[in-house]
Design a protein around this motif. Structure first.
Motif, PDB file in Angstrom:
ATOM      1  N   LEU A   1      -3.989   1.468  15.574  1.00  0.00           N
ATOM      2  CA  LEU A   1      -5.139   0.854  15.964  1.00  0.00           C
ATOM      3  C   LEU A   1      -6.241   0.446  15.538  1.00  0.00           C
ATOM      4  O   LEU A   1      -7.144   1.666  16.211  1.00  0.00           O
TER       5      LEU A   1
ATOM      6  N   TYR B   1      -2.712  -3.382  14.052  1.00  0.00           N
ATOM      7  CA  TYR B   1      -3.881  -4.220  14.849  1.00  0.00           C
ATOM      8  C   TYR B   1      -4.764  -4.377  14.428  1.00  0.00           C
ATOM      9  O   TYR B   1      -5.880  -3.116  14.547  1.00  0.00           O
TER      10      TYR B   1
ATOM     11  N   VAL C   1      -1.500  -5.206  23.476  1.00  0.00           N
ATOM     12  CA  VAL C   1      -1.494  -4.497  22.600  1.00  0.00           C
ATOM     13  C   VAL C   1       0.022  -3.370  23.137  1.00  0.00           C
ATOM     14  O   VAL C   1       0.389  -2.390  21.925  1.00  0.00           O
TER      15      VAL C   1
ATOM     16  N   LEU D   1      -0.531  -9.156  16.302  1.00  0.00           N
ATOM     17  CA  LEU D   1      -1.254  -9.959  17.108  1.00  0.00           C
ATOM     18  C   LEU D   1      -0.339 -10.590  18.557  1.00  0.00           C
ATOM     19  O   LEU D   1       0.017 -11.367  18.377  1.00  0.00           O
TER      20      LEU D   1
ATOM     21  N   LEU E   1       3.310  -5.151  21.286  1.00  0.00           N
ATOM     22  CA  LEU E   1       3.487  -4.899  19.954  1.00  0.00           C
ATOM     23  C   LEU E   1       3.692  -3.286  20.105  1.00  0.00           C
ATOM     24  O   LEU E   1       5.316  -2.647  19.547  1.00  0.00           O
TER      25      LEU E   1
END
Length: 377
Positions: free
Chosen positions: A233, A202, A212, A271, A215
């Motif tokens: 991340l 990400y 997030v 995303l 995810l």
């Protein structure tokens, strides 16, 4: 006009250079232009620093509006182009008051889509003021244009999406698997050594709107079901919480000046944002031959060709995301095919000069009946 220096440097510099090459007399305005002012001056582009604050501040906003009015009165432009909320609000009001004939709003996202309560009312009002003060609106994705109409910001006859969308395309020579770039930082390299497996990546602001948490929930399920995965991340934290998971290997790099080393290490970019205009990071990953899994929210849905360069899943659906991750990461050949197609699409549809040319053609059409003004203000 844009609000922040980073936006001027990353998103607008190439476009204003392109306009100058095309014969326009161009002035770029942002809160700070020190990093690019000298370089642009050598290309015939003027720059002006005009202090603006991103968040609402009545005293500072009135001061900025006064300065904007004075600047526009001095320059006497035939047209103004503005993007980002604060710069757009100030410029659209000032330019309308001074009767600038062409006022183009580059819509890069709708902030109030995910806002609630009083904030939603305020941001919605701001968008309507900007739209009503503009003579034309350019949205950087088809879904964003449709959303702006459905939310009552504008009407379909006043908004266009030049070319295939995007604010500035992607430099596929810079974002290329073959381009030289620095390696991974020591902490990330160590994380990879200690946690083998497929890399889910990400890149962007770690903000609640960016999905997030979805995810990480999905990746944890994939990991718990026996697929060796690790999550990286990349970006600064802007209010996201619970970024760690009990068992899932998660590494945060913080902000990165050059994201290419991380993109090059990803097997897939994810995303799950709740709203976008057109996510540039998906194009950057595509140019690096990295396919993407994106949400079906505004803007995100335009950033991949579903089934060819990536996969679209419902926003907020961690179960479906986990299912797609598991299937995709198990197919190395499919990942490579999607990556190749993603780069091909990035080069074909989002070459920067193609995007700038489409924006310039839109500007030309707006100015076609306009003669230099002498009586503004």
């Amino acid at each position: 006009m844009v609000t922040a220096a980073v936006t001027a440097r990353l998103f607008m510099r190439g476009y204003v250079e392109f306009l100058a090459e095309s014969g326009y007399e161009v002035t770029l305005v942002a809160d700070d232009v020190s990093e690019i002012g000298e370089a642009l001056a050598g290309l015939g582009v003027a720059t002006v620093a005009l202090p603006m604050r991103r968040d609402p501040s009545l005293v500072h906003d009135v001061r900025s509006l006064t300065r904007m009015i004075a600047l526009i009165r001095r320059i006497r432009p035939d047209g103004v182009i503005y993007a980002t909320p604060k710069a757009s609000l100030l410029t659209s009001i000032a330019a309308r008051l001074l009767h600038v004939p062409v006022r183009i709003y580059e819509l890069w996202g709708i902030r109030f889509e995910t806002a609630t309560g009083a904030a939603r009312i305020v941001f919605r009002g701001i968008e309507r003021v900007i739209a009503s003060s503009s003579t034309a609106i350019v949205a950087n994705s088809a879904s964003l244009a449709e959303r702006a109409v459905s939310l009552g910001i504008t009407t379909s006859d006043r908004v266009e999406v030049p070319a295939s969308g995007s604010s500035h395309g992607v430099d596929a020579e810079y974002f290329s698997p073959d381009a030289p770039h620095a390696g991974l930082d020591a902490d990330t390299a160590r994380f990879f050594e200690e946690n083998p497996g497929r890399t889910i990546g990400y890149v962007g602001r770690l903000h609640p709107d960016k999905g997030v948490g979805v995810l990480l929930d999905a990746a944890e399920r994939v990991y718990s079901e026996g697929t060796a995965v690790r999550v990286v991340l990349v970006g600064g934290n802007e209010g996201a919480t619970s970024l760690g998971r009990q068992n899932l290997p998660v590494h945060r790099t913080g902000e990165a000046a050059d994201v290419r080393p991380y993109l090059a290490a990803f097997d897939v970019l994810v995303l799950m944002s709740l709203r976008e205009g057109f996510p540039n990071v998906v194009l950057e990953a595509a140019a690096m031959r990295v396919p993407a899994i994106v949400s079906d929210s505004t803007g995100c849905v335009d950033s991949v060709a579903p089934g060819e360069t990536g996969v679209v899943v419902p926003a907020g659906d961690a179960d479906q995301l986990a299912h797609v991750m598991t299937e995709l990461l198990a197919e190395s050949e499919l990942l490579h095919i999607m990556g190749d197609r993603a780069r091909e699409r990035a080069i074909r549809d989002f070459e920067p000069r193609r995007v700038w040319g489409a924006l310039a053609a839109h500007l030309d059409r707006q100015l076609i009946d306009v003669t230099p003004t002498q009586d503004q203000g």
